[in-house]
Design an enzyme around this catalytic site. Structure first.
Site, PDB file in Angstrom:
ATOM      1  N   LYS A 205       5.130   7.089   6.429  1.00 37.53           N
ATOM      2  CA  LYS A 205       4.688   6.222   7.524  1.00 37.53           C
ATOM      3  C   LYS A 205       5.874   5.873   8.420  1.00 37.53           C
ATOM      4  O   LYS A 205       6.981   5.663   7.939  1.00 37.53           O
ATOM      5  CB  LYS A 205       4.130   4.898   6.973  1.00 37.53           C
ATOM      6  CG  LYS A 205       2.960   5.037   6.054  1.00 37.53           C
ATOM      7  CD  LYS A 205       2.562   3.697   5.460  1.00 37.53           C
ATOM      8  CE  LYS A 205       1.426   3.867   4.472  1.00 37.53           C
ATOM      9  NZ  LYS A 205       1.054   2.605   3.840  1.00 37.53           N
TER      10      LYS A 205
ATOM     11  N   TYR B 198       0.852   2.305  12.721  1.00 37.31           N
ATOM     12  CA  TYR B 198       1.272   3.210  11.652  1.00 37.31           C
ATOM     13  C   TYR B 198       1.087   4.639  12.153  1.00 37.31           C
ATOM     14  O   TYR B 198      -0.050   5.060  12.387  1.00 37.31           O
ATOM     15  CB  TYR B 198       0.379   3.079  10.420  1.00 37.31           C
ATOM     16  CG  TYR B 198       0.241   1.727   9.806  1.00 37.31           C
ATOM     17  CD1 TYR B 198       1.018   1.363   8.711  1.00 37.31           C
ATOM     18  CD2 TYR B 198      -0.704   0.820  10.272  1.00 37.31           C
ATOM     19  CE1 TYR B 198       0.854   0.138   8.103  1.00 37.31           C
ATOM     20  CE2 TYR B 198      -0.868  -0.419   9.672  1.00 37.31           C
ATOM     21  CZ  TYR B 198      -0.079  -0.747   8.594  1.00 37.31           C
ATOM     22  OH  TYR B 198      -0.242  -1.964   7.999  1.00 37.31           O
TER      23      TYR B 198
ATOM     24  N   HIS C 217       0.820  -1.199   0.000  1.00 38.06           N
ATOM     25  CA  HIS C 217       0.000   0.000   0.000  1.00 38.06           C
ATOM     26  C   HIS C 217       0.861   1.258   0.000  1.00 38.06           C
ATOM     27  O   HIS C 217       1.919   1.299   0.600  1.00 38.06           O
ATOM     28  CB  HIS C 217      -0.907   0.031   1.240  1.00 38.06           C
ATOM     29  CG  HIS C 217      -1.809  -1.143   1.344  1.00 38.06           C
ATOM     30  ND1 HIS C 217      -2.196  -1.682   2.544  1.00 38.06           N
ATOM     31  CD2 HIS C 217      -2.416  -1.900   0.388  1.00 38.06           C
ATOM     32  CE1 HIS C 217      -2.995  -2.713   2.333  1.00 38.06           C
ATOM     33  NE2 HIS C 217      -3.145  -2.869   1.027  1.00 38.06           N
TER      34      HIS C 217
ATOM     35  N   ASP D  35      -6.442  -6.741  -1.984  1.00 35.92           N
ATOM     36  CA  ASP D  35      -5.012  -6.914  -2.238  1.00 35.92           C
ATOM     37  C   ASP D  35      -4.760  -7.991  -3.299  1.00 35.92           C
ATOM     38  O   ASP D  35      -3.890  -7.835  -4.152  1.00 35.92           O
ATOM     39  CB  ASP D  35      -4.265  -7.257  -0.950  1.00 35.92           C
ATOM     40  CG  ASP D  35      -4.113  -6.058  -0.020  1.00 35.92           C
ATOM     41  OD1 ASP D  35      -4.335  -4.909  -0.468  1.00 35.92           O
ATOM     42  OD2 ASP D  35      -3.767  -6.263   1.157  1.00 35.92           O
TER      43      ASP D  35
END
Length: 193
Positions: free
Chosen positions: A72, A132, A62, A169
């Site tokens: 991130k 995250y 991602h 995904d």
């Protein structure tokens, strides 16, 4: 803490200095001043997300379109993960290359993922939890999803059984398809020093 640049430009592995005593352990998980000094990038947290996964769960790859972009700072806070970053920045000298790290709650290691670099992981333990800390809030419609089983990427997930993977995904485009569709950022637009 030790902050070392990985093989993908702008991507860093952060290893905290742990201070153990009879009660347990203390460490600083993130220091924005130390990260800025090491990377040359200002990282201002705007949102914190958690994901909890069972063993053999595969999440990613991602990223977020630029703009808005999203850096991130990822940490495994429970269990263990095989963490993978993939350079999705067109024109980067390491475009399409990846780096694998093991993140676990015991070590407290984290990975800083700059804008334009994709991220994914395989849960190595049941009830694995990843945190995250991200530089932008979620903006619907800006997500970039790349199939983590893209044969051209050939990522070393090393899962002993078929991974548990979301439909989103599993049906995400390959890197080549994402390039053709114009989904990926240019290296000169991504948030690297």
């Amino acid at each position: 803490m030790r902050i070392e640049e990985l093989s993908l430009p702008g991507t860093y592995l952060i290893t905290p200095d742990r201070i153990p005593d009879a009660r347990g352990t203390f460490y600083e998980a993130m220091r924005s001043d130390a990260l800025e000094e090491a990377t040359g990038v200002v990282f201002r947290p705007r949102q914190i997300n958690y994901s909890v996964s069972r063993r053999h769960t595969l999440r990613g790859i991602h990223s977020v379109r630029i703009p808005p972009g999203q850096a991130k700072y990822v940490t495994c806070v429970r269990g263990a993960l095989r963490d993978v970053v993939v350079d999705l920045r067109i024109g980067s000298p390491t475009f399409g290359m990846h780096r694998v790290n093991t993140l676990d709650a015991e070590s407290g290691r984290s990975v800083y993922v700059p804008e334009g670099v994709g991220h994914g992981f395989l849960a190595l333990t049941d009830d694995a939890c990843i945190c995250y800390v991200v530089s932008t809030t979620h903006v619907p419609g800006t997500q970039i999803d790349i199939n983590p089983l893209d044969p051209e990427l050939d990522l070393p997930w090393d899962c002993p059984q078929p991974p548990l993977i979301s439909h989103k995904d599993a049906t995400a485009p390959t890197v080549a398809e994402a390039v053709r569709a114009g989904l990926l950022p240019r290296f000169d637009k991504a948030g690297t020093p």
